[in-house]
Design an enzyme around this catalytic site. Structure first.
Site, PDB file in Angstrom:
ATOM      1  N   VAL A 247      40.411  27.609  38.883  1.00 45.44           N
ATOM      2  CA  VAL A 247      41.025  27.828  37.759  1.00 45.44           C
ATOM      3  C   VAL A 247      42.054  28.273  37.581  1.00 45.44           C
ATOM      4  O   VAL A 247      42.513  27.394  36.132  1.00 45.44           O
ATOM      5  CB  VAL A 247      39.279  28.050  37.389  1.00 45.44           C
ATOM      6  CG1 VAL A 247      40.098  28.685  36.014  1.00 45.44           C
ATOM      7  CG2 VAL A 247      38.148  27.319  38.040  1.00 45.44           C
ATOM      8  N   GLY A 248      42.532  28.928  38.013  1.00 47.00           N
ATOM      9  CA  GLY A 248      43.884  29.529  37.651  1.00 47.00           C
ATOM     10  C   GLY A 248      44.590  28.962  37.529  1.00 47.00           C
ATOM     11  O   GLY A 248      45.599  29.228  36.999  1.00 47.00           O
TER      12      GLY A 248
ATOM     13  N   GLY B 161      39.240  35.317  37.195  1.00 47.79           N
ATOM     14  CA  GLY B 161      38.800  34.410  37.682  1.00 47.79           C
ATOM     15  C   GLY B 161      39.096  34.333  39.049  1.00 47.79           C
ATOM     16  O   GLY B 161      40.128  34.751  39.764  1.00 47.79           O
TER      17      GLY B 161
ATOM     18  N   GLU C 285      44.178  37.172  36.877  1.00 46.25           N
ATOM     19  CA  GLU C 285      43.720  38.531  37.030  1.00 46.25           C
ATOM     20  C   GLU C 285      42.778  37.324  38.462  1.00 46.25           C
ATOM     21  O   GLU C 285      41.937  36.848  37.661  1.00 46.25           O
ATOM     22  CB  GLU C 285      43.274  39.345  36.444  1.00 46.25           C
ATOM     23  CG  GLU C 285      44.166  39.849  35.760  1.00 46.25           C
ATOM     24  CD  GLU C 285      44.677  41.165  36.850  1.00 46.25           C
ATOM     25  OE1 GLU C 285      44.119  41.493  37.618  1.00 46.25           O
ATOM     26  OE2 GLU C 285      45.462  41.474  36.121  1.00 46.25           O
TER      27      GLU C 285
END
Ligand code: NAD
Length: 475
Positions: A210-211, A206, A228
């Protein structure tokens, strides 16, 4: 998801309940993992075969779900999602016996007699969080190496592709070992509940925002992560490129799935002379693929939702629209669009586009391309179109990127032996083929010693004689 109005107190009760649910789920999976069943090679093979069976027996349903979520054409879904997974599973089944084998290494003289080897062992229970743009492939392609390496897993599909999410939630328990695998559907609240648990690895696909949330949650338990992510992938076109071929391949790379591909070329970088030839060639290639009115093409996708469509529509003001530009937010439609004269400080050149909008950035001289790329975050993919090996090699050696492709876009994804992953802001870690097996395994170093011969050089009391011998042996 249907949500009925609830009081604040009830909301906190719900989240506690769902946390308890997640905790019980993870505890159950951990207990099964500890039983050792998932480490058996036969079990792993069986699960992979079952996963393949789930896809073959329900291929038409998956194609329909992908159509519902993203208006993907059946051929596109087959190439970029379903056959991709078949190849992944087949390749893994073919090589798994070799990958799981312990690898012997030499033992030092002082430790003789001994045998040393490296043994891949499963990590435990893995959380896989998927994204919406390739909702099937991005969730199950990590699951293949997770199974191959002997782990249990919870998969969490994206809530923005609900048809695929529901189908996976329905089918996965019918085909896979329910003691080892589960699918949890949901959005932020459900994912947050899952992230509070202690996992042995978290695999997230994503955006980078948010990572960071994922990495911060993982850090509480020192859980390793594979992230990723995305970013702006440049597409460099040199003056000597085969313009017709480049245009067709760039158009395919950019407008497949309406540009919602993490490795789609984000923008083109070339000289004005090349832009003058390339822009009409890309426009022609688009018309050949999707006709004069792509909205009527059965082969052209839609934007995932109206919010993303409006986000993309806003970017149209950041430069001059040369081709396309039509938007219908109600239908989540945006035409394949080419832009020139874009403002480098505007959102279209500052944020990942993730839609069917391709800015062509013109440089005064081609020699500045590396500088342009290196002034920005390290991209997930880098594309170079040139007939010259020297130009390609120079750019490849000066510019870092997760993946790279010369004279094409995205095709490296089909090579099972190439790792896939980002670098810097575009991601952490990689998977695909054996690289995925390695990501979800721990390579345990083992030394087995014999009880005969116990050279006393390492034991106190230390003497000059021992010191002399130690120096000789350890040289
Ligand atoms: P998304 O909205 O589907 O989010 C991804 C996942 O994160 C979802 O499962 C979602 O439920 C979860 N999530 C969202 N907000 C969260 C929060 N606050 N806390 C916890 N979990 C949360 O996908 P997206 O982020 O819009 O995806 C687009 C981005 O992903 C782009 O940047 C794209 O380049 C990147 N991407 C990367 C790859 C890759 O393989 N490298 C593949 C696809 C997409």
């Amino acid at each position: 998801m249907n949500v009925s109005p609830v009081e604040p107190q009830m909301l906190s009760d719900l989240s506690v309940a769902s946390d308890r649910g997640s905790a019980a789920l993870v505890a159950g999976l951990k207990a099964y993992f500890r039983s050792g069943s998932t480490a058996e090679l036969a079990w792993r093979r069986r699960q992979l075969i079952q996963l393949r069976k789930m896809l073959t027996e329900n291929e038409a349903r998956f194609i329909q779900a992908l159509r519902e979520d993203l208006h993907k054409a059946p051929q596109e879904s087959y190439l970029t999602e379903i056959s991709f997974l078949y190849n992944d599973i087949d390749h893994t089944l073919k090589h798994l016996k070799k990958w799981v084998r312990p690898r012997k290494v030499s033992s030092p003289l002082l430790a003789q007699p001994a045998k040393s080897y490296i043994k891949p062992e499963p990590l435990g229970v893995v959380l896989i969080i998927g994204a919406w743009n390739y909702p099937l492939q991005l969730l199950l392609s990590p699951l293949v190496p997770v199974i191959a390496a002997g782990n249990c897993a919870v998969v969490k599909p994206s809530e923005l592709s609900p048809a695929v999410s529901h189908l996976i939630a329905e089918l996965l328990p019918r085909y896979l070992d329910n003691d080892a695998f589960a699918c949890v559907e949901g959005a932020v609240a459900e994912t947050t509940g899952l992230l509070e648990q202690r996992w042995d690895h978290i695999m997230y696909t994503g955006g980078g925002r948010v990572g960071k949330i994922i990495m911060s949650a993982a850090s509480k338990h020192l859980t390793p992560v594979t992230l990723e992510l995305g970013g702006k992938s440049p597409c460099i076109v040199a003056d000597d490129a085969d313009i017709e071929t480049a245009a067709r391949r760039i158009a395919w790379g950019k407008f497949t799935n309406a540009g919602q591909t993490c490795i789609a070329p984000d923008y083109v970088l070339c000289t004005r002379h090349t832009a003058d030839r390339l822009v009409p060639a890309i426009s022609k290639a688009v018309q050949q693929m999707f006709g004069r009115n792509p909205r009527q093409s059965a082969d052209y996708g839609r934007i995932v939702n109206s919010q993303h469509t409006l986000r993309l529509a806003d970017l149209l003001g950041d430069g001059e629209v040369i081709f396309g530009g039509e938007v219908d937010a109600g239908e989540c439609y945006m035409a394949p669009t080419l832009m020139r004269c874009v403002n480098l400080d505007s959102p279209v050149m500052q944020e990942e586009i993730f839609g069917p909008l391709l800015p062509v950035v013109e440089l005064e001289e081609f020699g500045k391309v590396e500088e342009f790329v290196n002034e920005r975050e390290k991209p997930l993919a880098l594309y170079i179109f040139t007939r010259s090996d020297a130009i390609a090699d120079r750019i490849l050696s000066l510019c870092s990127s997760g993946n790279a492709c010369v004279n094409d876009c995205m095709m490296f994804m089909l090579a099972q032996d190439l790792p896939f992953g980002g670098v810097g802001a575009s991601g952490i870690g990689c998977y695909h083929g054996e690289h995925g097996f390695k990501t979800f395994s721990h390579y345990k170093a083992v030394m087995k010693r014999k009880n005969i011969l116990d050279v006393d050089l390492r034991y106190a009391p230390y003497t000059n004689r021992k010191y002399k011998w130690l120096k000789m042996l350890q040289r």
